[in-house]
Write an enzyme that holds these catalytic residues in place. Structure first.
Site, PDB file in Angstrom:
ATOM      1  N   THR A   1     -29.894  47.208  60.908  1.00  0.00           N
ATOM      2  CA  THR A   1     -28.482  46.951  61.197  1.00  0.00           C
ATOM      3  C   THR A   1     -27.570  47.934  60.474  1.00  0.00           C
ATOM      4  O   THR A   1     -27.931  48.446  59.400  1.00  0.00           O
ATOM      5  CB  THR A   1     -28.123  45.513  60.751  1.00  0.00           C
ATOM      6  OG1 THR A   1     -26.714  45.337  60.820  1.00  0.00           O
ATOM      7  CG2 THR A   1     -28.562  45.244  59.319  1.00  0.00           C
ATOM      8  N   ASP A   2     -26.374  48.125  61.009  1.00  0.00           N
ATOM      9  CA  ASP A   2     -25.386  48.965  60.309  1.00  0.00           C
ATOM     10  C   ASP A   2     -24.811  48.251  59.085  1.00  0.00           C
ATOM     11  O   ASP A   2     -24.154  48.872  58.247  1.00  0.00           O
ATOM     12  CB  ASP A   2     -24.263  49.417  61.258  1.00  0.00           C
ATOM     13  CG  ASP A   2     -23.481  48.275  61.888  1.00  0.00           C
ATOM     14  OD1 ASP A   2     -23.818  47.095  61.640  1.00  0.00           O
ATOM     15  OD2 ASP A   2     -22.528  48.559  62.638  1.00  0.00           O
ATOM     16  N   GLU A   3     -25.070  46.937  58.962  1.00  0.00           N
ATOM     17  CA  GLU A   3     -24.511  46.195  57.822  1.00  0.00           C
ATOM     18  C   GLU A   3     -25.112  46.629  56.489  1.00  0.00           C
ATOM     19  O   GLU A   3     -24.566  46.305  55.436  1.00  0.00           O
ATOM     20  CB  GLU A   3     -24.722  44.684  58.004  1.00  0.00           C
ATOM     21  CG  GLU A   3     -23.970  44.142  59.194  1.00  0.00           C
ATOM     22  CD  GLU A   3     -23.837  42.631  59.178  1.00  0.00           C
ATOM     23  OE1 GLU A   3     -23.999  42.022  58.119  1.00  0.00           O
ATOM     24  OE2 GLU A   3     -23.576  42.075  60.256  1.00  0.00           O
TER      25      GLU A   3
ATOM     26  N   TYR B   1     -27.707  38.489  54.081  1.00  0.00           N
ATOM     27  CA  TYR B   1     -28.388  39.025  55.277  1.00  0.00           C
ATOM     28  C   TYR B   1     -28.517  40.543  55.184  1.00  0.00           C
ATOM     29  O   TYR B   1     -29.604  41.103  55.345  1.00  0.00           O
ATOM     30  CB  TYR B   1     -27.618  38.633  56.546  1.00  0.00           C
ATOM     31  CG  TYR B   1     -27.950  39.517  57.721  1.00  0.00           C
ATOM     32  CD1 TYR B   1     -29.224  39.490  58.286  1.00  0.00           C
ATOM     33  CD2 TYR B   1     -27.019  40.420  58.234  1.00  0.00           C
ATOM     34  CE1 TYR B   1     -29.556  40.333  59.344  1.00  0.00           C
ATOM     35  CE2 TYR B   1     -27.340  41.263  59.284  1.00  0.00           C
ATOM     36  CZ  TYR B   1     -28.612  41.217  59.839  1.00  0.00           C
ATOM     37  OH  TYR B   1     -28.933  42.056  60.866  1.00  0.00           O
TER      38      TYR B   1
ATOM     39  N   LYS C   1     -31.905  43.022  54.898  1.00  0.00           N
ATOM     40  CA  LYS C   1     -32.250  44.098  55.838  1.00  0.00           C
ATOM     41  C   LYS C   1     -32.325  45.451  55.106  1.00  0.00           C
ATOM     42  O   LYS C   1     -33.170  46.281  55.417  1.00  0.00           O
ATOM     43  CB  LYS C   1     -31.239  44.162  56.982  1.00  0.00           C
ATOM     44  CG  LYS C   1     -31.282  42.986  57.930  1.00  0.00           C
ATOM     45  CD  LYS C   1     -32.605  42.822  58.667  1.00  0.00           C
ATOM     46  CE  LYS C   1     -32.785  43.823  59.795  1.00  0.00           C
ATOM     47  NZ  LYS C   1     -34.024  43.542  60.571  1.00  0.00           N
TER      48      LYS C   1
HETATM   49  O1  DAU Z   1     -23.353  44.895  62.813  1.00  0.00           O
HETATM   50  C1  DAU Z   1     -24.557  44.399  63.277  1.00  0.00           C
HETATM   51  C2  DAU Z   1     -24.637  42.932  62.953  1.00  0.00           C
HETATM   52  O2  DAU Z   1     -23.769  42.245  63.835  1.00  0.00           O
HETATM   53  C3  DAU Z   1     -26.055  42.390  63.061  1.00  0.00           C
HETATM   54  O3  DAU Z   1     -26.873  43.009  62.126  1.00  0.00           O
HETATM   55  C4  DAU Z   1     -26.039  40.887  62.800  1.00  0.00           C
HETATM   56  O4  DAU Z   1     -27.337  40.367  62.956  1.00  0.00           O
HETATM   57  C5  DAU Z   1     -25.103  40.219  63.769  1.00  0.00           C
HETATM   58  O5  DAU Z   1     -25.039  38.829  63.502  1.00  0.00           O
HETATM   59  C6  DAU Z   1     -23.714  40.842  63.701  1.00  0.00           C
HETATM   60  O6  DAU Z   1     -23.035  40.459  62.489  1.00  0.00           O
HETATM   61  P1  DAU Z   1     -21.527  39.944  62.499  1.00  0.00           P
HETATM   62  O7  DAU Z   1     -21.347  39.088  61.321  1.00  0.00           O
HETATM   63  O8  DAU Z   1     -20.595  41.069  62.689  1.00  0.00           O
HETATM   64  O9  DAU Z   1     -21.546  39.085  63.869  1.00  0.00           O
HETATM   65  P2  DAU Z   1     -20.881  37.684  64.254  1.00  0.00           P
HETATM   66  O10 DAU Z   1     -21.052  37.516  65.723  1.00  0.00           O
HETATM   67  O11 DAU Z   1     -21.331  36.578  63.374  1.00  0.00           O
HETATM   68  O12 DAU Z   1     -19.344  37.922  63.938  1.00  0.00           O
HETATM   69  C7  DAU Z   1     -18.627  38.957  64.549  1.00  0.00           C
HETATM   70  C8  DAU Z   1     -17.245  38.962  63.940  1.00  0.00           C
HETATM   71  O13 DAU Z   1     -16.559  37.778  64.366  1.00  0.00           O
HETATM   72  C9  DAU Z   1     -17.251  38.895  62.429  1.00  0.00           C
HETATM   73  O14 DAU Z   1     -16.188  39.675  61.925  1.00  0.00           O
HETATM   74  C10 DAU Z   1     -17.015  37.426  62.102  1.00  0.00           C
HETATM   75  C11 DAU Z   1     -16.160  36.958  63.254  1.00  0.00           C
HETATM   76  N1  DAU Z   1     -16.373  35.554  63.686  1.00  0.00           N
HETATM   77  C12 DAU Z   1     -17.652  35.140  63.905  1.00  0.00           C
HETATM   78  C13 DAU Z   1     -17.895  33.847  64.315  1.00  0.00           C
HETATM   79  C14 DAU Z   1     -19.312  33.359  64.542  1.00  0.00           C
HETATM   80  C15 DAU Z   1     -15.292  34.732  63.903  1.00  0.00           C
HETATM   81  O15 DAU Z   1     -14.115  35.139  63.727  1.00  0.00           O
HETATM   82  N2  DAU Z   1     -15.527  33.457  64.311  1.00  0.00           N
HETATM   83  C16 DAU Z   1     -16.798  32.963  64.521  1.00  0.00           C
HETATM   84  O16 DAU Z   1     -16.950  31.770  64.877  1.00  0.00           O
END
Ligand code: DAU
Length: 321
Positions: A102-104, A127, A131
């Site tokens: 991941t880029d994280e 997380y 990774k």
């Molecule tokens: O960058 C790659 C990564 O992207 C992957 O390595 C991870 O496995 C993947 O889960 C993802 O991480 P994020 O934390 O960026 O993805 P997430 O979909 O959880 O959240 C995207 C953005 O939206 C983040 O800034 C948090 C925000 N969010 C997320 C959720 C679930 C909200 O505002 N509300 C929410 O309910």
């Protein structure tokens, strides 16, 4: 070419997702956990793998905040089990170990700049740290034991079959149920969105054409703030469900921010594009339209995957084979 899919079918896994593959003569499914070294050794012995593409991970940042231990177990312990099996079963210089990362691992960006191959590792969530550890272990096996490896670091994926804990399927699920859509903080965090089929195309090219011992950055080059993304997605959803423009935006609910929330991810994949000729084929809006179409067509999948008894049923079908 034969493919073996090893999956523990934990909460986000679902055999229905691979139902179309089950009848293929060159495909096998194995139920199991990558932390189970006895099983992994047995599978290496049975199938004589010549490559491992390691996608298996706990991947949801919010879950890593509440339960970091599980992330270390799967992402770190699981990776070392796979690496050890590769080391035990492949002679030095043989085989190929591709770690899908991941880029994280690079941490967070300010309003400008991109992650590059020169970005230092600076993970900020459990997380991301797990990774990053896995990336380091893979490279260490390359340097120490001569294990041929590839690493890909990728931006936010979205598209069909994504478990509705990630932002995009969560928004669609909540819109369908007409329940609040949680946006963390002010919604101004930025992500670089990559349609899953573009990611898969990149992985295939890297696996077959990548230079051994190299790392490839794969990004969508489609940045959006979370609020901008949610609004765009809801506009597509409203249009496709025949509702007035802006109708679903009333569901947006600003909630407490994620702890340690990385502000921005954006990846420079120009080196990958130059070397391997890959580039993402979907703009964000095209990808969102395809995604909304898929979830509308598979609304029962969305409710089923959230239903434990349904997943247990699918899993037991495998156990009882
Ligand atoms: O960058 C790659 C990564 O992207 C992957 O390595 C991870 O496995 C993947 O889960 C993802 O991480 P994020 O934390 O960026 O993805 P997430 O979909 O959880 O959240 C995207 C953005 O939206 C983040 O800034 C948090 C925000 N969010 C997320 C959720 C679930 C909200 O505002 N509300 C929410 O309910």
């Amino acid at each position: 070419m034969r493919f073996v899919n090893l999956d523990a079918l934990t909460y986000a896994g679902n055999l229905e997702n691979v139902a179309g593959l089950t009848d293929q003569p060159n495909y096998s499914f194995e139920l199991g956990d990558i932390t189970d070294s006895v099983l992994v050794e047995r599978l290496f012995d049975l199938y004589k793998f010549d490559a491992v593409v390691h996608f298996a991970a706990e991947s949801h940042v919010d879950r890593s905040i509440t339960d970091p231990t599980t992330f270390v177990r799967t992402n770190v312990d699981g990776t070392i089990v796979l690496l050890q099996a590769a080391r035990n079963n492949w002679k030095a210089g043989q085989g190929l170990f591709h770690h899908v990362s991941t880029d994280e691992v690079f941490g967070t960006l300010g309003p400008t700049g991109l992650f590059t191959l020169n970005s230092p590792y600076a993970p900020r969530s459990p997380y991301a740290a797990s990774k990053a550890s896995a990336d380091h272990l893979v490279r260490s096996f390359g340097a120490t034991y001569g294990l041929p490896y590839l690493i890909t670091n990728t931006s936010n994926n979205y598209g069909p079959y994504q478990f509705p804990e990630k932002l995009i399927p969560l928004v669609l699920n909540n819109a369908r149920q007409r329940i609040p859509i949680p946006v963390y903080g002010k919604g101004d965090n930025v992500r670089d969105w990559l349609f899953v089929e573009d990611h898969c195309a990149a992985l295939e090219i890297v696996l077959f054409q990548g230079s051994i011992g190299s790392t490839y950055l794969i990004g969508g080059s489609q940045e959006s703030s979370n609020l901008g993304l949610v609004k765009a997605l809801l506009d597509v959803y409203d249009e496709k469900t025949g509702q007035a423009s802006g109708h679903s935006q009333s569901l947006i609910s600003f909630v407490q921010d994620r702890a340690g929330h990385d502000f921005r991810y954006a990846i420079d994949s120009s080196e990958t594009q130059k070397e391997l000729g890959w580039s993402p084929q979907h703009s964000l809006i095209e990808g969102l339209k395809k995604t909304v179409d898929w979830y509308m067509k598979h609304s029962s999948w969305l409710s089923n995957i959230l239903d434990d008894s349904y997943r247990t049923y699918y899993k037991s079908q495998y156990d009882n084979r």
